[in-house]
Design a protein around this motif. Sequence first.
Motif, short mmCIF file in Angstrom:
data_model
loop_
_atom_site.label_atom_id
_atom_site.label_comp_id
_atom_site.label_asym_id
_atom_site.label_seq_id
_atom_site.Cartn_x
_atom_site.Cartn_y
_atom_site.Cartn_z
N GLU B 360 0.82 -1.22 0.00
CA GLU B 360 0.00 0.00 0.00
C GLU B 360 0.85 1.27 0.00
OE1 GLU B 360 -3.39 0.35 0.07
OE2 GLU B 360 -3.53 -1.84 -0.22
N MET B 361 2.10 1.16 0.45
CA MET B 361 2.91 2.37 0.69
C MET B 361 3.30 3.03 -0.63
SD MET B 361 5.13 1.02 3.95
CE MET B 361 6.01 2.52 4.38
N THR B 362 3.42 4.37 -0.59
CA THR B 362 3.73 5.15 -1.79
C THR B 362 5.07 5.87 -1.62
OG1 THR B 362 2.80 7.21 -0.99
CG2 THR B 362 1.26 5.63 -1.99
N ALA B 363 5.42 6.60 -2.62
CA ALA B 363 6.71 7.32 -2.61
C ALA B 363 6.75 8.40 -1.53
CB ALA B 363 6.98 7.92 -3.98
N ASP B 364 5.60 8.75 -0.98
CA ASP B 364 5.59 9.73 0.13
C ASP B 364 5.96 9.08 1.45
OD1 ASP B 364 4.75 11.72 -1.51
OD2 ASP B 364 2.61 11.38 -1.11
N ASP B 365 5.97 7.74 1.45
CA ASP B 365 6.18 7.03 2.71
C ASP B 365 7.63 6.57 2.83
OD1 ASP B 365 3.42 7.36 3.12
OD2 ASP B 365 3.03 5.56 1.88
N LEU B 366 7.94 6.10 4.03
CA LEU B 366 9.33 5.76 4.31
C LEU B 366 9.43 4.35 4.90
CD1 LEU B 366 12.30 6.83 4.60
CD2 LEU B 366 11.70 7.49 6.94
N LEU B 367 10.33 3.56 4.33
CA LEU B 367 10.64 2.26 4.90
C LEU B 367 12.01 2.35 5.55
CD1 LEU B 367 10.24 -0.86 5.23
CD2 LEU B 367 11.49 -1.09 3.07
N VAL B 368 12.08 2.04 6.84
CA VAL B 368 13.37 2.01 7.54
C VAL B 368 13.69 0.55 7.80
CG1 VAL B 368 14.65 2.75 9.58
CG2 VAL B 368 12.81 4.20 8.67
N THR B 369 14.90 0.13 7.39
CA THR B 369 15.23 -1.28 7.63
C THR B 369 16.74 -1.49 7.68
OG1 THR B 369 14.67 -3.54 6.99
CG2 THR B 369 15.15 -1.99 5.19
N ILE B 370 17.11 -2.76 7.78
CA ILE B 370 18.53 -3.13 7.86
C ILE B 370 18.96 -3.68 6.51
CG2 ILE B 370 18.65 -3.50 10.35
CD1 ILE B 370 17.94 -6.42 9.91
N PRO B 371 20.27 -3.79 6.25
CA PRO B 371 20.74 -4.19 4.92
C PRO B 371 20.09 -5.49 4.43
CG PRO B 371 22.58 -3.42 6.23
CD PRO B 371 21.39 -3.41 7.13
N GLU B 372 19.83 -6.43 5.33
CA GLU B 372 19.23 -7.71 4.96
C GLU B 372 17.95 -7.55 4.12
OE1 GLU B 372 18.53 -10.03 8.51
OE2 GLU B 372 17.43 -11.58 7.39
N PHE B 373 17.19 -6.48 4.40
CA PHE B 373 15.91 -6.32 3.68
C PHE B 373 15.93 -5.12 2.73
CE2 PHE B 373 14.94 -7.98 8.01
CZ PHE B 373 14.68 -9.30 7.61
N SER B 374 17.14 -4.69 2.36
CA SER B 374 17.22 -3.48 1.54
C SER B 374 16.57 -3.69 0.17
CB SER B 374 18.68 -3.05 1.38
OG SER B 374 19.40 -4.12 0.80
N LEU B 383 15.23 3.92 3.93
CA LEU B 383 16.35 4.34 4.76
C LEU B 383 16.95 3.06 5.33
CD1 LEU B 383 18.10 6.37 6.30
CD2 LEU B 383 16.26 6.59 7.99
N VAL B 384 18.12 2.68 4.77
CA VAL B 384 18.72 1.42 5.20
C VAL B 384 19.81 1.73 6.22
CG1 VAL B 384 19.94 -0.66 4.48
CG2 VAL B 384 18.19 0.37 2.98
N LEU B 385 19.65 1.13 7.40
CA LEU B 385 20.58 1.41 8.50
C LEU B 385 21.39 0.15 8.79
CD1 LEU B 385 17.97 3.13 10.83
CD2 LEU B 385 19.77 4.31 9.53
N ASP B 386 22.70 0.30 8.83
CA ASP B 386 23.55 -0.84 9.15
C ASP B 386 23.90 -0.76 10.64
OD1 ASP B 386 25.39 -2.81 9.49
OD2 ASP B 386 26.43 -2.40 7.59
N PRO B 387 23.34 -1.64 11.45
CA PRO B 387 23.52 -1.55 12.90
C PRO B 387 24.99 -1.53 13.31
CG PRO B 387 21.88 -3.23 12.36
CD PRO B 387 22.49 -2.79 11.07
N ARG B 388 25.88 -2.07 12.42
CA ARG B 388 27.30 -2.08 12.79
C ARG B 388 27.86 -0.67 12.92
NH1 ARG B 388 29.10 -6.25 8.23
NH2 ARG B 388 27.64 -4.84 7.20
N ASN B 389 27.18 0.29 12.31
CA ASN B 389 27.65 1.68 12.40
C ASN B 389 27.13 2.41 13.65
OD1 ASN B 389 28.91 1.29 9.97
ND2 ASN B 389 27.12 1.99 8.79
N SER B 390 26.50 1.66 14.57
CA SER B 390 25.93 2.32 15.74
C SER B 390 26.94 2.49 16.86
CB SER B 390 24.75 1.51 16.27
OG SER B 390 25.23 0.26 16.76
N GLY B 391 28.06 1.75 16.76
CA GLY B 391 29.08 1.89 17.81
C GLY B 391 28.79 1.04 19.04
N ILE B 392 27.66 0.31 19.06
CA ILE B 392 27.40 -0.58 20.20
C ILE B 392 27.22 -2.00 19.68
CG2 ILE B 392 26.32 1.12 21.73
CD1 ILE B 392 23.58 -0.10 20.80
#
Lengths: 408, 455
Positions: B360-374, B383-392
């Motif tokens: 249902e989501m459109t170009a106005d919407d945002l998907l935030v996920t990890i590289p596995e589901f990019s 917005l793909v976030l790599d948890p390894r860059n979090s420093g913890i």
Amino acid sequence: MTREYVDGATAIARAALRSGCDFFAGYPISPATPILLHMLRELPKVGGVGIEAEDEIGAISMCIGAAVAGARPMTATSGPGISLYSENIGLAIMGETPLVIVDVMRMGPATGGATTTAQGDVQFIRWGTSGGYPIIALSPSSVGECYLLTQRAFDLAERLRTPVFLLTDKDMVMSMATVDVDEYHDIPIGSRPRVPPAKPPAADGTRINAVTGRPDGRLRPEETYLPYDFEPIDVIPPTSPFGGPHITRFTTSCHDEHAFLTKDPQKVARLNEHLRAKIESRRHELEFGLVDRCEDAQVLFISYGTTARAMREAVARTRAEGIPASALTLHTLWPVPEQLIIDAARGHTRVVVAELNHGQYAREVERILYRHAALHRLPPPTIISLTRVDGRLLTPEQFLAELPSPQS
Amino acid sequence: MTVSTLAPLQTLDSYRNEREYPFCPGCGHTFILNHLEAALEQLQLPPTQVVLVSDIGCVGLSDQYFRTNAFHGLHGRSVAYATGIKLANPDLHVIVLMGDGGVGIGGTHLISAARRNIGITVLVFNNFNFGMTGGEHSVTTPPGAITATTRTGNLERPLDVCATVAVNGAGYVYRGTSFDKDLPDRIVEAVRYDGFALLDIWELCTAYFVVNNDFGRKELLGMLDVLGMETGVLQKLDRPEYARKLQDVRKRPTDGDSMSIRTIEPLYSSPLSRKLHVVLAGSAGAKVRSAAKAAGYAGVLSGLWVTQKDDYPSTVKSGHSVSELIFSPAEILYSGIAKPDVLVLISKEGLDQVRHLLAEMTADDLLVTIPEFSDVPTKARKLVLDPRNSGIRVTRTNLSLLLTATTLRALKIFPPAALEEAIRRFQARFAEENLKVVQAAATLLASVDVPSITL
Ligand SMILES: Cc1ncc(C[n+]2csc(CCOP(=O)(O)OP(=O)(O)O)c2C)c(N)n1
Ligand code: SF4
Ligand SMILES: [Mg+2]
């Protein structure tokens, strides 16, 4: 602006404690378990008793026993548990026992969907025990109303000595919502009428009925009052707890004024008429709801519980676009708030009853409005049943689709 | 004698009233009730402090012949009513009068009462059949016995009522017959016993069992031997009584007041001008709901209205966990989400639950996920976030909060301090570790370019 972020289960338990609830017996079942957990954790702190029973039959039985011993009980379950409560709901009606029963509806039939919202128990709780006697059922459509209507349920259960249902659903009880604390209203909670202390016999030796204060030849030697004396027929008979100053008898069977079994047609008829009349004659006190009428609206929406929220959103949206619509949020489901429905419907040509079942309450609205129209020789409104049974909520869009298009 | 109407605690010379028993001639119920009457006279308890709880059946009529409190309830539930009465008022003397039919249909209440050792006395009027309904077989009907429902002889094994409650902890257990001369003394003993007491009293149903089986006193006594069921006091335990024990538990220190309103005054503000629908889709047991709750509290702390709806399977530590959050500057009425504005995709189990939302989501919407589901197909911006860059060190359980906190930081619907305050105030138990995760969200967000979002 002071708010709380909270779920309905907390509001219900909090209101129960505020209402003086001092006994809870229940059996775990989604989505009612959070109420059980709150009550079992909190009741010991206020000197009450909370117990997980061996099954639902045990749970409601313990509540009824405790009530007759003077406690102010509540129990909570979902559809499968209401099935097991059934016979004892009849006992609570027959023995005139104050008891608050929370039914957190889930998808049925049978085990259905444990954590899936539905509103399928509306007719079930009304007719859920043999004999067809009236019950009272209230249905909150916000967390603030969970708090208010739980208190109302206790007040009515106590004052009318009867089981009262709080009919709610998974979405209301288990979801978090933001509440303006000004929405929390406390009401005075009544008590079941109590038998006054016994009085010494009259000068001629006739014993005095503690309830009437008058000589009463019907009193048996061990009696100081008559536990089931209905004069007038709809009176709520005063009672005395086990362990109190009077000897009290309680029975599941057709009984006379002493609570002795009877088949005497006159006494049986009087008992049954009493059980009906004590609720029916108080209908006007029991009509709770929120009428939001819009002049020159053609459509009235009627809903309850979680579904009423989508209704109110739809009504706000359509009004913002200049198309009027009215809404009736029912807080009392049983007895049917007939006058409220008739008044709300006046002037509308279309009445849409929205609920998460196959149209269980639409048939009540049809009954009321068609009869009213027939009696007054008025054209009846078109009554539409808007339903959904896939486990999802009715959406505001589904309500809006029932409005006449702007051109028409 | 007449009862004084002014002295409720006075005792009686006779606890029987003037009404005659309704039972068939020779019915054992009459004999047992006579023994009960004698026992009550010995006990000399105030009648206002005694409750006779009768079951259903012929025995269910029994409470009407005494000058005490009485509760006549449903078939098989007498023990459960008695439990409720005793729990509500532990000072009462609660005596249950039930038949072998009641034992069968209400067996679970009996076993649970024994296990709890709740202080009630149960008299089982055991006549091996249902008297009232016409002599059908019951759980105690002996093998081979003829009844209305076992015309060629009973094939079922009879329940040993005493052994059943005894093995489950009943404090006082006795078996005897209605012919026992010492039955009043045993009833007195049982009522005085501070715990669960059961007397299994064998007796004759002269209308049915006696006729159908050519059965009398001699046969009844003989059957005790044939079945190898012992008589007398079979168990007397030193166990605490349940209703009192529950009272003692009440006196223990508790977690204090957890029911009063936890008011929230807005400490922060929010630029949000419309309803924002955020869905967190992860795995059960991975703290998705608690991350959502922290976000919810942060919203309310920022003057927003928030709703949160959770969906998870009944196996709470496996499968999916999806939380739907709505943030709004105005009151939220309808709390369903047809299409998220923001979807935070945390795990495979979460993905499988929200595919219809992704569609249902459109170009106005945002998907935030990890590289596995990019690569998941969607029209939404990613917005793909790599948890390894979090420093913890990122684990299964802190990933949900890390992604949620990073998303909220990117959305800027309230200041990061709101989430920290929410955690400190409402999730104090894990505050220290969770605050580290929230701070790591800043580091993680700095590692990516954030698509712009209109609020
Ligand atoms: C739920 C329910 N099922 C069935 C009945 C019908 N019924 C009435 S008495 C009885 C059996 C009673 O037998 P028992 O408990 O042994 O008492 P007795 O008549 O032998 O004294 C039954 C099954 C009922 N009242 N309630
Ligand atoms: S039917 Fe049996 S149990 Fe009932 S009164 Fe007659 S003899 Fe007693
Ligand atoms: Mg029997």
